[in-house]
Design a protein around this motif. Sequence first.
Motif, PDB file in Angstrom:
ATOM      1  N   THR B 133     -82.541  87.000 -13.687  1.00 49.93           N
ATOM      2  CA  THR B 133     -83.465  86.008 -12.427  1.00 49.93           C
ATOM      3  C   THR B 133     -83.067  85.645 -11.699  1.00 49.93           C
ATOM      4  O   THR B 133     -83.904  86.145  -9.944  1.00 49.93           O
ATOM      5  N   HIS B 134     -82.225  84.886 -11.525  1.00 50.16           N
ATOM      6  CA  HIS B 134     -81.279  85.209  -9.846  1.00 50.16           C
ATOM      7  C   HIS B 134     -80.467  86.128  -9.021  1.00 50.16           C
ATOM      8  O   HIS B 134     -80.789  86.035  -8.097  1.00 50.16           O
ATOM      9  N   GLY B 135     -81.057  87.686  -9.819  1.00 50.26           N
ATOM     10  CA  GLY B 135     -80.637  89.150  -8.704  1.00 50.26           C
ATOM     11  C   GLY B 135     -81.902  88.924  -7.148  1.00 50.26           C
ATOM     12  O   GLY B 135     -81.972  89.123  -6.952  1.00 50.26           O
ATOM     13  N   ALA B 136     -83.352  88.169  -8.236  1.00 52.73           N
ATOM     14  CA  ALA B 136     -84.639  87.954  -6.306  1.00 52.73           C
ATOM     15  C   ALA B 136     -83.598  87.276  -5.384  1.00 52.73           C
ATOM     16  O   ALA B 136     -83.688  87.899  -4.975  1.00 52.73           O
ATOM     17  N   PHE B 137     -82.061  86.732  -5.950  1.00 55.79           N
ATOM     18  CA  PHE B 137     -81.472  86.255  -4.264  1.00 55.79           C
ATOM     19  C   PHE B 137     -80.614  87.509  -3.580  1.00 55.79           C
ATOM     20  O   PHE B 137     -79.405  86.955  -2.373  1.00 55.79           O
ATOM     21  N   GLY B 138     -80.509  88.252  -4.241  1.00 55.54           N
ATOM     22  CA  GLY B 138     -79.883  89.612  -3.877  1.00 55.54           C
ATOM     23  C   GLY B 138     -78.192  88.707  -4.535  1.00 55.54           C
ATOM     24  O   GLY B 138     -77.272  89.178  -4.271  1.00 55.54           O
ATOM     25  N   SER B 139     -78.310  88.045  -5.878  1.00 54.19           N
ATOM     26  CA  SER B 139     -76.480  87.921  -6.489  1.00 54.19           C
ATOM     27  C   SER B 139     -76.782  88.280  -7.824  1.00 54.19           C
ATOM     28  O   SER B 139     -77.428  89.115  -7.909  1.00 54.19           O
ATOM     29  N   VAL B 140     -75.969  89.247  -7.922  1.00 54.05           N
ATOM     30  CA  VAL B 140     -75.498  89.487  -9.193  1.00 54.05           C
ATOM     31  C   VAL B 140     -74.872  88.987 -10.579  1.00 54.05           C
ATOM     32  O   VAL B 140     -74.228  88.236 -10.654  1.00 54.05           O
ATOM     33  N   ALA B 141     -76.213  88.803 -11.457  1.00 53.61           N
ATOM     34  CA  ALA B 141     -76.339  87.473 -12.461  1.00 53.61           C
ATOM     35  C   ALA B 141     -76.358  88.228 -13.452  1.00 53.61           C
ATOM     36  O   ALA B 141     -77.142  89.346 -14.029  1.00 53.61           O
ATOM     37  N   PHE B 142     -75.595  88.506 -14.649  1.00 52.97           N
ATOM     38  CA  PHE B 142     -75.265  88.555 -15.628  1.00 52.97           C
ATOM     39  C   PHE B 142     -75.879  87.571 -17.337  1.00 52.97           C
ATOM     40  O   PHE B 142     -75.117  86.598 -17.565  1.00 52.97           O
ATOM     41  N   GLY B 143     -76.155  87.648 -18.325  1.00 58.83           N
ATOM     42  CA  GLY B 143     -75.964  87.558 -19.027  1.00 58.83           C
ATOM     43  C   GLY B 143     -74.543  87.791 -20.311  1.00 58.83           C
ATOM     44  O   GLY B 143     -74.869  88.745 -20.197  1.00 58.83           O
ATOM     45  N   ILE B 144     -74.556  86.693 -20.918  1.00 62.77           N
ATOM     46  CA  ILE B 144     -73.184  87.493 -21.214  1.00 62.77           C
ATOM     47  C   ILE B 144     -73.484  85.665 -23.397  1.00 62.77           C
ATOM     48  O   ILE B 144     -74.103  85.048 -23.073  1.00 62.77           O
ATOM     49  N   GLY B 145     -72.233  86.120 -23.903  1.00 61.70           N
ATOM     50  CA  GLY B 145     -72.749  85.720 -24.884  1.00 61.70           C
ATOM     51  C   GLY B 145     -71.162  84.552 -24.464  1.00 61.70           C
ATOM     52  O   GLY B 145     -71.158  84.564 -24.379  1.00 61.70           O
ATOM     53  N   THR B 146     -71.554  84.083 -25.787  1.00 60.61           N
ATOM     54  CA  THR B 146     -70.476  82.274 -26.099  1.00 60.61           C
ATOM     55  C   THR B 146     -69.124  82.742 -25.983  1.00 60.61           C
ATOM     56  O   THR B 146     -68.519  82.303 -25.724  1.00 60.61           O
ATOM     57  N   SER B 147     -68.509  83.348 -26.517  1.00 62.43           N
ATOM     58  CA  SER B 147     -67.414  84.255 -26.180  1.00 62.43           C
ATOM     59  C   SER B 147     -66.600  84.455 -24.938  1.00 62.43           C
ATOM     60  O   SER B 147     -65.253  84.322 -24.149  1.00 62.43           O
ATOM     61  N   GLN B 148     -67.814  85.367 -24.359  1.00 63.83           N
ATOM     62  CA  GLN B 148     -68.183  85.029 -23.004  1.00 63.83           C
ATOM     63  C   GLN B 148     -68.030  84.275 -22.356  1.00 63.83           C
ATOM     64  O   GLN B 148     -67.067  83.614 -21.301  1.00 63.83           O
ATOM     65  N   VAL B 149     -68.778  82.726 -22.407  1.00 65.43           N
ATOM     66  CA  VAL B 149     -68.695  81.592 -21.539  1.00 65.43           C
ATOM     67  C   VAL B 149     -67.221  81.067 -22.120  1.00 65.43           C
ATOM     68  O   VAL B 149     -67.019  80.501 -20.938  1.00 65.43           O
ATOM     69  N   ARG B 150     -66.369  81.210 -23.257  1.00 64.96           N
ATOM     70  CA  ARG B 150     -64.947  80.880 -23.409  1.00 64.96           C
ATOM     71  C   ARG B 150     -64.239  81.524 -21.818  1.00 64.96           C
ATOM     72  O   ARG B 150     -63.438  80.543 -21.279  1.00 64.96           O
ATOM     73  N   ASP B 151     -65.151  82.884 -21.915  1.00 64.75           N
ATOM     74  CA  ASP B 151     -63.832  83.274 -20.688  1.00 64.75           C
ATOM     75  C   ASP B 151     -64.079  82.659 -19.231  1.00 64.75           C
ATOM     76  O   ASP B 151     -62.733  82.494 -19.034  1.00 64.75           O
ATOM     77  N   VAL B 152     -65.022  82.360 -18.915  1.00 59.79           N
ATOM     78  CA  VAL B 152     -65.478  81.848 -18.123  1.00 59.79           C
ATOM     79  C   VAL B 152     -65.059  80.831 -17.129  1.00 59.79           C
ATOM     80  O   VAL B 152     -64.532  79.877 -15.913  1.00 59.79           O
TER      81      VAL B 152
END
Lengths: 202, 472
Positions: B133-152
């Motif tokens: 959704t956030h790409g509407a603003f010209g951002s690059v936005a990724f849906g991720i899973g829980t292990s990647q949430v841990r990474d971030v």
Amino acid sequence: MDALRITEITGRALALPGDDIDTDRILPARFLRAITFEGMEAHVFVDDRAAATRAGHVHPFDEPVNQGASVLLVNRNFGCGSSREHAPQGLRRWGIRAIVGESYSEIFFGNSMMLGLACVTATHADLERLMAALAAHPGAAATVDLKAGTCSLAGLTVPVTMPGPARDALMTGAWDTTGLLKERYEDVNAAAARLPYVAGFR
Amino acid sequence: MGKTLLQKVWELHTVRTLPSGQTQLFIGLHLIHEVTTPQAFDELRLRGWPVARPDRTFGTTDHIIPTRERTRPFLDVMAEDMLSALERNCRDFGIPFYGLDDERQGIVHVIGPELGLTQPGMTIACGDSHTSTHGAFGSVAFGIGTSQVRDVLASQCIALEPLKVRRIRVTGQLQAGVYAKDVVLAIIRRLGVSGGVGYAYEFAGDTIERMSMDERMTICNMSIEGGARVGYVNPDDTTFAYFKGRPFAPQGEAFDRAVTWWRSIASDADAVYDDDVEIRADELQPVVTWGVNPGQSVGVAEQVPAATDAATTDALGYMGLAAGQPIAGLKVDVAFIGSCTNGRLSDLREAARIVRGRHVAPHVTALVVPGSVSVRRAAEREGLDEIFRAAGFEWRGAGCSMCLGMNPDKLQGNQVCASSSNRNFKGRQGSPTGRTLLMSPAMVAAAAIAGAVTDVRGMVDAPALSGAGQGV
């Protein structure tokens, strides 16, 4: 990392034909209200399995011969939809160690990678052949060889592929990325310093 | 040779190339919610790690919360435990949290832009596939899973492989009664639900350029339903105007500097694309899904397809449809207006315009769920809640509600739901045999009134409600 290296997966194969199998079907949302992944294996395909029973069929995950299977054969766009990691968590805890399919949703593929669950790609024709071979030899073992780039089942061997970085990460045991991403935090700070928004454009 | 926005943002956020060949990408904004984070925080505790950038991490609650009665503790013990865990995690790790008692609470993809947290040129990650959704603003936005949430959480980075870019140029004037939702459903119908795998979708063309930010968000929200993890629109004056005065947007001279930088990250005129597709907007009619994925759709004046293959036969059977039957006239039991796709103020205005002075059919349960507390308050200031209530709709609190079966708002049995949400998967709306018809909020409003799928183009002659500047 040696203990994490994944180069070859061997185990009984299980076929789940059909395109666009989404993660809501793999793991319905009502089971996402738990704050741990423990026990997720009990909920895998639970609504599809109940629907099959109502229709007088046996879902592949309920077939006695498939219990204990670890190589899952699927078709196109497997794991599409929701980003819920509960889906690959449930499959892995059920016993699946490798998936052979025509294609995957990127989020599902990435989530599976984080668990060391190898998702390799084969052509539509080769998956038809693998599924036919399995139907002729129910409970046959399959071997997914990441190094050779093959999947073998009941005397049939077909080529399988995986993006190079993902394959390397599995084969070198570097698929648990958190440690890697943390190890050079000064580089992360340097990247942040290049971005004007991080300092609020001041 | 020019670059696309995706290439520019990717290069700016690259920390290094990992030994595997993946890119380590810095994440400018991490949005978190209750469902996909508890296990990630548990692992941080287990390993003794802090959150790397709590100042770039924001939490809210949306998926599991009831929308009728928000008092604590919830009747659902699991939901109560889940929200309590997020509250504790945000408190322990120093992360700002907008909970049920906060005026800033709402669906994570509605509040990020509303607060000005989402900005052009940023990388954004969230444990939810509709982060696109956030790409509407010209951002690059990724849906991720829980292990990647841990990474971030642990590193403010994720490991990814580069994406190709497909430009989708949408041109021409939309007819009255045809909306952004119809455009994106038409794109998915054309390119398929897996057509976008491996691609970021860049939405361009004069139709997109004329769209408001709300409409662009609807388009980018559903990129993922076409298989594209990332979708974006190049930032322009409409984008910049949106940020004026938002709480987390730059102010004063910093705003001017921001606009200069935001402009610079848009795709160059001579950028090279991996693929190019054109869609004619003026030919579109309102779109309704008939099947069990968002690509299985028809125009409202069309018929559902013949059962020519196993997937179609299975979908028709699940939906209880006869091959070749017209989609218009199909009886609906429930009407749901809301979700991160279509739960913003302009969506509610457009739906209210259809229902004003009319009444929901006696057999239909109809509800409106604003995407955020802020949307709810703004709608109430305009009197939209009164219009909906008078027409027989329930007016609810902000949350994900009936988009997914995780909270008390669920279909029962094999009910048919006209829904402004994003997924018509089997069982998606909480009943294993429930049936979902995706359509625009105005089409949902029309279906609620008629009690059946109906062409909203026959009902849009009502005057626009105050402030309803739709752009298209």
